[in-house]
Design a protein around this motif. Structure first.
Motif, PDB file in Angstrom:
ATOM      1  N   GLY A 112       0.616  -1.270  -0.204  1.00  0.00           N
ATOM      2  CA  GLY A 112       0.004  -0.171   0.115  1.00  0.00           C
ATOM      3  C   GLY A 112       0.748   1.784   0.396  1.00  0.00           C
ATOM      4  O   GLY A 112       0.307   2.631  -0.340  1.00  0.00           O
ATOM      5  N   ASP A 113       2.199   1.238   0.556  1.00  0.00           N
ATOM      6  CA  ASP A 113       2.994   2.382   0.091  1.00  0.00           C
ATOM      7  C   ASP A 113       4.130   2.238  -0.613  1.00  0.00           C
ATOM      8  O   ASP A 113       4.687   2.929  -0.624  1.00  0.00           O
ATOM      9  CB  ASP A 113       3.914   2.160   1.703  1.00  0.00           C
ATOM     10  CG  ASP A 113       4.766   0.822   1.406  1.00  0.00           C
ATOM     11  OD1 ASP A 113       4.968   0.055   0.594  1.00  0.00           O
ATOM     12  OD2 ASP A 113       5.821   1.071   2.644  1.00  0.00           O
ATOM     13  N   ASP A 114       3.631   1.773  -1.747  1.00  0.00           N
ATOM     14  CA  ASP A 114       4.176   1.803  -2.717  1.00  0.00           C
ATOM     15  C   ASP A 114       5.158   0.661  -3.344  1.00  0.00           C
ATOM     16  O   ASP A 114       6.483   0.599  -4.185  1.00  0.00           O
ATOM     17  CB  ASP A 114       4.203   3.231  -3.904  1.00  0.00           C
ATOM     18  CG  ASP A 114       2.777   4.025  -3.952  1.00  0.00           C
ATOM     19  OD1 ASP A 114       2.037   3.439  -3.677  1.00  0.00           O
ATOM     20  OD2 ASP A 114       3.077   4.891  -3.114  1.00  0.00           O
ATOM     21  N   SER A 115       5.156   0.112  -2.238  1.00  0.00           N
ATOM     22  CA  SER A 115       6.682  -0.688  -2.222  1.00  0.00           C
ATOM     23  C   SER A 115       6.508  -1.505  -2.502  1.00  0.00           C
ATOM     24  O   SER A 115       5.869  -2.246  -2.102  1.00  0.00           O
ATOM     25  CB  SER A 115       7.393  -0.121  -0.999  1.00  0.00           C
ATOM     26  OG  SER A 115       6.975  -1.142   0.443  1.00  0.00           O
ATOM     27  N   TRP A 116       7.737  -2.591  -2.274  1.00  0.00           N
ATOM     28  CA  TRP A 116       8.034  -3.584  -2.917  1.00  0.00           C
ATOM     29  C   TRP A 116       8.709  -4.903  -1.504  1.00  0.00           C
ATOM     30  O   TRP A 116       9.507  -3.980  -0.825  1.00  0.00           O
ATOM     31  CB  TRP A 116       8.013  -5.132  -2.967  1.00  0.00           C
ATOM     32  CG  TRP A 116       7.218  -5.199  -4.990  1.00  0.00           C
ATOM     33  CD1 TRP A 116       6.610  -6.126  -5.382  1.00  0.00           C
ATOM     34  CD2 TRP A 116       7.155  -4.156  -5.998  1.00  0.00           C
ATOM     35  NE1 TRP A 116       5.726  -5.547  -6.626  1.00  0.00           N
ATOM     36  CE2 TRP A 116       5.865  -4.255  -6.299  1.00  0.00           C
ATOM     37  CE3 TRP A 116       7.480  -2.305  -5.720  1.00  0.00           C
ATOM     38  CZ2 TRP A 116       5.453  -3.287  -7.750  1.00  0.00           C
ATOM     39  CZ3 TRP A 116       7.053  -1.282  -7.575  1.00  0.00           C
ATOM     40  CH2 TRP A 116       6.589  -2.291  -7.740  1.00  0.00           C
ATOM     41  N   GLY A 117       8.749  -6.234  -1.109  1.00  0.00           N
ATOM     42  CA  GLY A 117       9.693  -6.528   0.140  1.00  0.00           C
ATOM     43  C   GLY A 117       9.292  -6.206   1.390  1.00  0.00           C
ATOM     44  O   GLY A 117       8.427  -5.568   1.740  1.00  0.00           O
ATOM     45  N   LEU A 118       9.956  -6.739   2.270  1.00  0.00           N
ATOM     46  CA  LEU A 118       9.448  -6.719   3.782  1.00  0.00           C
ATOM     47  C   LEU A 118       9.498  -5.535   4.119  1.00  0.00           C
ATOM     48  O   LEU A 118       9.653  -4.956   5.386  1.00  0.00           O
ATOM     49  CB  LEU A 118      10.091  -7.805   4.963  1.00  0.00           C
ATOM     50  CG  LEU A 118       9.717  -9.458   4.770  1.00  0.00           C
ATOM     51  CD1 LEU A 118      11.153  -9.938   5.231  1.00  0.00           C
ATOM     52  CD2 LEU A 118       8.542  -9.052   4.835  1.00  0.00           C
ATOM     53  N   ILE A 153       4.767   0.739 -11.470  1.00  0.00           N
ATOM     54  CA  ILE A 153       6.459   1.592 -11.871  1.00  0.00           C
ATOM     55  C   ILE A 153       6.497   3.526 -11.145  1.00  0.00           C
ATOM     56  O   ILE A 153       7.466   3.146 -10.819  1.00  0.00           O
ATOM     57  CB  ILE A 153       6.974   1.927 -13.475  1.00  0.00           C
ATOM     58  CG1 ILE A 153       7.001   0.898 -13.939  1.00  0.00           C
ATOM     59  CG2 ILE A 153       8.167   2.759 -13.505  1.00  0.00           C
ATOM     60  CD1 ILE A 153       7.627  -0.070 -15.764  1.00  0.00           C
ATOM     61  N   ARG A 154       5.191   3.568 -12.120  1.00  0.00           N
ATOM     62  CA  ARG A 154       5.437   5.443 -12.031  1.00  0.00           C
ATOM     63  C   ARG A 154       5.211   5.256  -9.818  1.00  0.00           C
ATOM     64  O   ARG A 154       5.685   5.946  -9.317  1.00  0.00           O
ATOM     65  CB  ARG A 154       4.206   5.230 -12.053  1.00  0.00           C
ATOM     66  CG  ARG A 154       3.628   7.335 -11.571  1.00  0.00           C
ATOM     67  CD  ARG A 154       2.823   7.517 -11.985  1.00  0.00           C
ATOM     68  NE  ARG A 154       1.355   7.286 -11.615  1.00  0.00           N
ATOM     69  CZ  ARG A 154       0.500   7.469 -10.076  1.00  0.00           C
ATOM     70  NH1 ARG A 154       1.756   8.267  -9.537  1.00  0.00           N
ATOM     71  NH2 ARG A 154       0.040   7.309  -9.473  1.00  0.00           N
ATOM     72  N   LYS A 155       4.647   4.288  -8.832  1.00  0.00           N
ATOM     73  CA  LYS A 155       4.217   3.949  -7.761  1.00  0.00           C
ATOM     74  C   LYS A 155       5.464   3.607  -7.071  1.00  0.00           C
ATOM     75  O   LYS A 155       6.108   4.358  -5.761  1.00  0.00           O
ATOM     76  CB  LYS A 155       3.248   3.356  -7.491  1.00  0.00           C
ATOM     77  CG  LYS A 155       1.876   4.572  -7.361  1.00  0.00           C
ATOM     78  CD  LYS A 155       0.810   2.428  -7.110  1.00  0.00           C
ATOM     79  CE  LYS A 155      -0.511   3.723  -7.735  1.00  0.00           C
ATOM     80  NZ  LYS A 155      -1.356   2.607  -7.339  1.00  0.00           N
ATOM     81  N   GLY A 156       6.117   2.737  -7.670  1.00  0.00           N
ATOM     82  CA  GLY A 156       7.644   2.361  -6.849  1.00  0.00           C
ATOM     83  C   GLY A 156       8.186   3.449  -7.048  1.00  0.00           C
ATOM     84  O   GLY A 156       9.859   3.161  -6.423  1.00  0.00           O
ATOM     85  N   LEU A 157       8.740   4.057  -8.171  1.00  0.00           N
ATOM     86  CA  LEU A 157       9.416   4.925  -8.516  1.00  0.00           C
ATOM     87  C   LEU A 157       9.391   6.250  -7.418  1.00  0.00           C
ATOM     88  O   LEU A 157       9.836   7.000  -7.002  1.00  0.00           O
ATOM     89  CB  LEU A 157       9.235   5.891  -9.737  1.00  0.00           C
ATOM     90  CG  LEU A 157      10.228   4.971 -11.118  1.00  0.00           C
ATOM     91  CD1 LEU A 157       9.860   5.959 -12.630  1.00  0.00           C
ATOM     92  CD2 LEU A 157      12.127   4.751 -10.443  1.00  0.00           C
ATOM     93  N   ARG A 158       8.230   6.435  -7.007  1.00  0.00           N
ATOM     94  CA  ARG A 158       7.459   7.594  -5.897  1.00  0.00           C
ATOM     95  C   ARG A 158       8.360   7.057  -4.835  1.00  0.00           C
ATOM     96  O   ARG A 158       8.738   8.153  -4.374  1.00  0.00           O
ATOM     97  CB  ARG A 158       6.445   7.163  -6.030  1.00  0.00           C
ATOM     98  CG  ARG A 158       5.791   9.094  -5.201  1.00  0.00           C
ATOM     99  CD  ARG A 158       3.993   8.949  -5.247  1.00  0.00           C
ATOM    100  NE  ARG A 158       3.671   8.160  -4.731  1.00  0.00           N
ATOM    101  CZ  ARG A 158       2.073   7.712  -5.754  1.00  0.00           C
ATOM    102  NH1 ARG A 158       1.137   8.637  -6.096  1.00  0.00           N
ATOM    103  NH2 ARG A 158       1.422   6.970  -5.530  1.00  0.00           N
ATOM    104  N   PHE A 159       7.947   6.047  -4.309  1.00  0.00           N
ATOM    105  CA  PHE A 159       8.899   5.632  -3.402  1.00  0.00           C
ATOM    106  C   PHE A 159       9.893   5.701  -3.230  1.00  0.00           C
ATOM    107  O   PHE A 159      10.441   5.884  -1.905  1.00  0.00           O
ATOM    108  CB  PHE A 159       8.473   3.694  -3.273  1.00  0.00           C
ATOM    109  CG  PHE A 159       8.447   3.378  -2.094  1.00  0.00           C
ATOM    110  CD1 PHE A 159       7.891   3.250  -0.859  1.00  0.00           C
ATOM    111  CD2 PHE A 159       9.710   2.708  -1.689  1.00  0.00           C
ATOM    112  CE1 PHE A 159       8.455   2.344   0.605  1.00  0.00           C
ATOM    113  CE2 PHE A 159      10.509   2.422  -1.040  1.00  0.00           C
ATOM    114  CZ  PHE A 159       9.513   2.160   1.179  1.00  0.00           C
TER     115      PHE A 159
END
Length: 471
Positions: A112-118, A153-159
């Protein structure tokens, strides 16, 4: 590559620690006037005792199920490693992924915070900030490689933009190889045309991390092994992939690492590396773990954790089954045991302590400190591997076991150096090293002290760290 305490161990051992804590909380809440008395003693109501017994029995059964599951117990998913396997192209179709389910899983499992991983999950920032930005960038690269998931991708880059300060933060836990791999992924992102939300000065500073890291590894053999382990971060820097193939296991992998093996498959098209990845693809349909296989290590960690807590006698039948399987693997010289220093040392110690007839001949390969220095573990100055080797070297049954004496000598010296310079690596605690050096021999008199220390310092929520964090 060093294994850290298996994810299953903290979860199931904590189950047996809870009833006592719950009892204390109940006593603190309940006024003395409401507590039934008998002969001047405070007693718990019969219903509470029955509930505790039932809870304990349920928890013990859950632990037994975990022990019985063994190799069938699914390991936790690694977004980071899944992303790298997702980047491997299909045979004869370089514009398509070999494992199309993995990019789909990546898109389905963004937090939900746009990331992946723990790292960015369940409020684990900022401690695991580096893991979060590393896993997120790897997933972004995987999606960009196949031109899918633009919104993800857009959300991940924002994170990454919002948490880029973690990259240079020494207070964050650092994944293995981060200073080489993360800058390497930045370069890959630039090559793919990603619009990275970073200032050029920040990019330059990140790239300098890799330059400094590459200059810091001095011993030739150890440096080469470490470079092979972090191959995905080097890419085109590696001129001779045949040199990397020297570290390929018989199962086709590099150090049982899906990410490093994916880099080998992408850059060298090695058939055995691809076969290893195909095996992963057939066994793990949706996502892959951070290491495979690690069945023997995980099972031994379960046994070791239960014994450290002093509660292994509750599960003697299940433990004996695990040790019988481990013993057969030992006799067959399986690579998963023999080629990994930490697993080999732990297996030797536990099997010999349980009366299995095994020789210490295998420790001849570890009798010199140079063997450690020339390994990935040595490059990382890994405390856990040193500690396992040291503890194993104390289990001698003959004066002729000179190889164990040699191992004891150099590992003990390196552990004392780590204590004096305060560079004990996680997840090992300095107290654990001090205890092992102070009480090198097992004794019925000191075992209760060890159990007490392990319980007091036990971290139920301990997160393990390789190239990415895992439970």
């Amino acid at each position: 590559m060093p294994h850290h305490l298996a994810a299953t161990a903290p979860g199931f051992t904590s189950l047996l620690l809870r009833p006592g804590a719950e009892r204390e909380r109940w006593r603190r809440r309940r006024p003395h006037s409401q507590t039934p008395r008998r002969g001047g003693c405070h007693l718990e109501p019969e219903c509470t005792l029955q509930q505790r017994r039932q809870t304990r029995e349920e928890q013990e059964e859950r632990i037994r199920e975990r022990l019985r599951a063994g190799a069938e117990q699914p390991p936790s998913s690694s977004s980071y490693d899944t992303a790298w396997v997702a980047m491997v192209p299909a045979r004869g179709a370089p514009a398509a992924p070999r494992f199309p389910r993995y990019p789909e899983w990546i898109m389905e499992n963004q937090h939900g915070d746009d990331s992946w991983g723990l790292g960015g999950h369940r409020g684990r920032l900022p401690r695991l900030g580096k893991d979060a930005v590393s896993s997120t960038l790897a997933c972004v690269l995987a999606l960009k490689t196949w031109n899918v998931g633009d919104e993800h991708i857009r959300k991940g880059l924002r994170f990454i933009e919002n948490n880029s300060s973690c990259v240079m933060d020494d207070k964050c836990d650092t994944p293995v190889g981060f200073n080489i791999i993360f800058p390497g992924m930045i370069k890959s992102g630039i090559g793919l045309g990603l619009e990275l939300p970073l200032r050029q000065s920040d990019v330059d500073e990140i790239l300098r991390l890799q330059e400094m890291e590459l200059q810091s590894h001095s011993t030739d053999q150890g440096r080469k092994a470490y470079m092979a382990y972090v191959a995905e971060g080097l890419g085109d820097i590696i001129q001779d992939w045949d040199e990397v193939l020297r570290y390929q296991s018989t199962n086709g992998s590099l150090f049982n690492s899906p990410s490093a093996t994916s880099a080998l498959a992408i850059h060298s098209h090695d058939t055995n590396a691809v076969k290893y990845l195909d095996l992963l693809g057939s066994k793990f349909v949706s996502s892959v773990p951070t290491a495979y296989p690690m069945n023997i290590y995980s099972r031994l960690c379960m046994v070791d954790t239960l014994e450290k807590m002093g509660i292994s006698h509750h599960f003697s039948c299940e433990i004996n089954s695990i040790l019988d399987l481990t013993y057969r693997s030992w006799l067959q010289n399986e690579e998963e045991i023999i080629m990994d220093m930490e697993t080999c040392a732990m297996a030797f110690r536990i099997l010999r302590m349980h009366g299995y007839d095994i020789t210490s001949d295998v420790f001849s390969q570890f009798s010199e400190e140079s063997r450690f220095r020339d390994s990935v573990q040595g490059q990382l100055n890994d405390t856990k591997t040193l500690l396992e080797l040291y503890k194993a070297s104390q289990i001698r049954i003959s004066e002729d076991e000179w190889n164990l004496e040699n191992v004891s000598s150099w590992t003990g010296e390196l552990l004392r150096q780590q204590l004096s310079t305060k560079i004990v690596s996680k997840p090992i605690m300095p107290q654990e090293v001090q205890y092992a050096l102070q009480f090198p021999f097992y004794s019925a008199n000191v075992e209760p002290l060890e159990h007490k220390m392990n319980i007091e310092h036990f971290d139920i929520k301990r997160i393990q760290m390789r190239k990415s964090a895992y439970l």
